[in-house]
Design a protein around this motif. Structure first.
Motif, PDB file in Angstrom:
ATOM      1  N   TYR A 197       0.826  -1.203   0.000  1.00  3.83           N
ATOM      2  CA  TYR A 197       0.000   0.000   0.000  1.00  3.83           C
ATOM      3  C   TYR A 197       0.867   1.262   0.000  1.00  3.83           C
ATOM      4  CZ  TYR A 197      -3.432   3.497   1.208  1.00  3.83           C
ATOM      5  OH  TYR A 197      -4.220   4.616   1.198  1.00  3.83           O
ATOM      6  N   GLY A 242      -0.580   9.760  -7.836  1.00  2.00           N
ATOM      7  CA  GLY A 242       0.199  10.511  -8.818  1.00  2.00           C
ATOM      8  C   GLY A 242      -0.322  10.335 -10.232  1.00  2.00           C
ATOM      9  N   ILE A 243      -0.725   9.125 -10.574  1.00  2.00           N
ATOM     10  CA  ILE A 243      -1.276   8.865 -11.913  1.00  2.00           C
ATOM     11  C   ILE A 243      -2.571   9.654 -12.110  1.00  2.00           C
ATOM     12  CG2 ILE A 243      -2.404   7.093 -13.330  1.00  2.00           C
ATOM     13  CD1 ILE A 243      -0.301   5.110 -12.196  1.00  2.00           C
ATOM     14  N   LEU A 290       3.521   1.672  -1.500  1.00  2.00           N
ATOM     15  CA  LEU A 290       3.981   1.880  -2.871  1.00  2.00           C
ATOM     16  C   LEU A 290       2.821   2.183  -3.824  1.00  2.00           C
ATOM     17  CD1 LEU A 290       6.537  -1.043  -3.050  1.00  2.00           C
ATOM     18  CD2 LEU A 290       7.059   1.384  -2.846  1.00  2.00           C
ATOM     19  N   ALA A 291       1.707   1.489  -3.664  1.00  2.00           N
ATOM     20  CA  ALA A 291       0.592   1.626  -4.603  1.00  2.00           C
ATOM     21  C   ALA A 291      -0.202   2.914  -4.388  1.00  2.00           C
ATOM     22  CB  ALA A 291      -0.340   0.422  -4.488  1.00  2.00           C
ATOM     23  N   PRO A 335       0.628   6.154  -3.265  1.00  2.00           N
ATOM     24  CA  PRO A 335       1.173   7.348  -3.930  1.00  2.00           C
ATOM     25  C   PRO A 335       1.280   7.198  -5.449  1.00  2.00           C
ATOM     26  CG  PRO A 335       2.511   6.766  -2.047  1.00  2.00           C
ATOM     27  CD  PRO A 335       1.524   5.653  -2.236  1.00  2.00           C
ATOM     28  N   THR A 336       1.513   5.978  -5.914  1.00  2.00           N
ATOM     29  CA  THR A 336       1.610   5.762  -7.361  1.00  2.00           C
ATOM     30  C   THR A 336       0.271   6.048  -8.041  1.00  2.00           C
ATOM     31  OG1 THR A 336       3.318   4.094  -7.047  1.00  2.00           O
ATOM     32  CG2 THR A 336       2.165   4.085  -9.153  1.00  2.00           C
ATOM     33  N   LEU A 337      -0.809   5.453  -7.513  1.00  2.00           N
ATOM     34  CA  LEU A 337      -2.123   5.701  -8.103  1.00  2.00           C
ATOM     35  C   LEU A 337      -2.556   7.153  -7.931  1.00  2.00           C
ATOM     36  CD1 LEU A 337      -4.017   2.447  -7.177  1.00  2.00           C
ATOM     37  CD2 LEU A 337      -3.344   3.212  -9.437  1.00  2.00           C
ATOM     38  N   ALA A 353      -6.244   2.284  -4.006  1.00  2.00           N
ATOM     39  CA  ALA A 353      -5.062   1.464  -3.725  1.00  2.00           C
ATOM     40  C   ALA A 353      -5.296   0.467  -2.594  1.00  2.00           C
ATOM     41  CB  ALA A 353      -3.872   2.356  -3.397  1.00  2.00           C
ATOM     42  N   GLY A 379      -7.106   8.066  -5.612  1.00  2.00           N
ATOM     43  CA  GLY A 379      -5.951   7.189  -5.813  1.00  2.00           C
ATOM     44  C   GLY A 379      -5.601   6.399  -4.567  1.00  2.00           C
ATOM     45  N   THR A 415      -1.846  13.383 -12.424  1.00  2.00           N
ATOM     46  CA  THR A 415      -1.328  13.651 -13.776  1.00  2.00           C
ATOM     47  C   THR A 415      -2.455  13.634 -14.806  1.00  2.00           C
ATOM     48  OG1 THR A 415       0.771  12.632 -13.153  1.00  2.00           O
ATOM     49  CG2 THR A 415       0.338  12.888 -15.504  1.00  2.00           C
TER      50      THR A 415
END
Length: 109
Positions: free
Chosen positions: A57, A66-67, A59-60, A62-64, A94, A90, A70
Motif C-alpha cells: 500500500y 500521482g497517476i 507503494l501503490a 502514492p503511485t495511483l 489502492a 488514488g 497527472t
C-alpha cells in the motif's frame, strides 16, 4: 497485533521437568504441541500478511494518486479541488488493490 490468545490458541503444554507421563498423557502432550505450533504459524501468517499489505500500500497509494493527479492535469483541471479529489481517489482505490496483491503473494509463496 495478533497473538495466539486472539485466535483462541491459548493451550500451553503443562509437563514439568522430571515428571513421569503415561502414554495417554504423552499423546495429549504431543497433540497440544501440534496445536500450539499450528496456532503460532497462523499468527505468523496473519502478521506477515498485514506487513506485506502495508508495504504494498505504501507503494501503490502514492503511485495511483500521482497517476490520477497527472490525468487531471492533462485534462486541464488545474484547481485545488480536482487535485485533492484525484489524490484521495488514488489512495482509496489502492486499498483493495494492495490487499489483493498481498493475498496473491501470500497464497503463491
Amino acid at each position: 497485533m495478533l497473538n495466539r490468545h486472539a485466535l483462541g490458541c491459548d493451550i500451553a503444554p503443562r509437563v514439568g521437568k522430571g515428571l513421569q507421563v503415561s502414554q495417554y498423557d504423552s499423546d495429549q502432550f504431543s497433540a497440544r504441541e501440534k496445536m500450539i505450533e499450528i496456532c503460532m504459524k497462523r499468527v505468523a501468517l496473519e502478521d506477515n500478511m498485514t506487513r506485506l499489505f502495508g508495504i504494498i500500500y505504501a507503494l501503490a497509494g502514492p503511485t495511483l494518486a500521482g497517476i490520477l493527479i497527472t490525468a487531471a492535469l492533462t485534462m486541464n483541471m488545474i484547481n485545488t479541488k480536482s487535485m485533492i479529489y484525484a489524490a484521495a481517489i488514488g489512495f482509496i482505490v489502492a486499498l483493495p488493490i494492495a490487499w489483493i496483491v498481498a493475498k496473491q503473494i501470500k497464497d503463491n509463496a
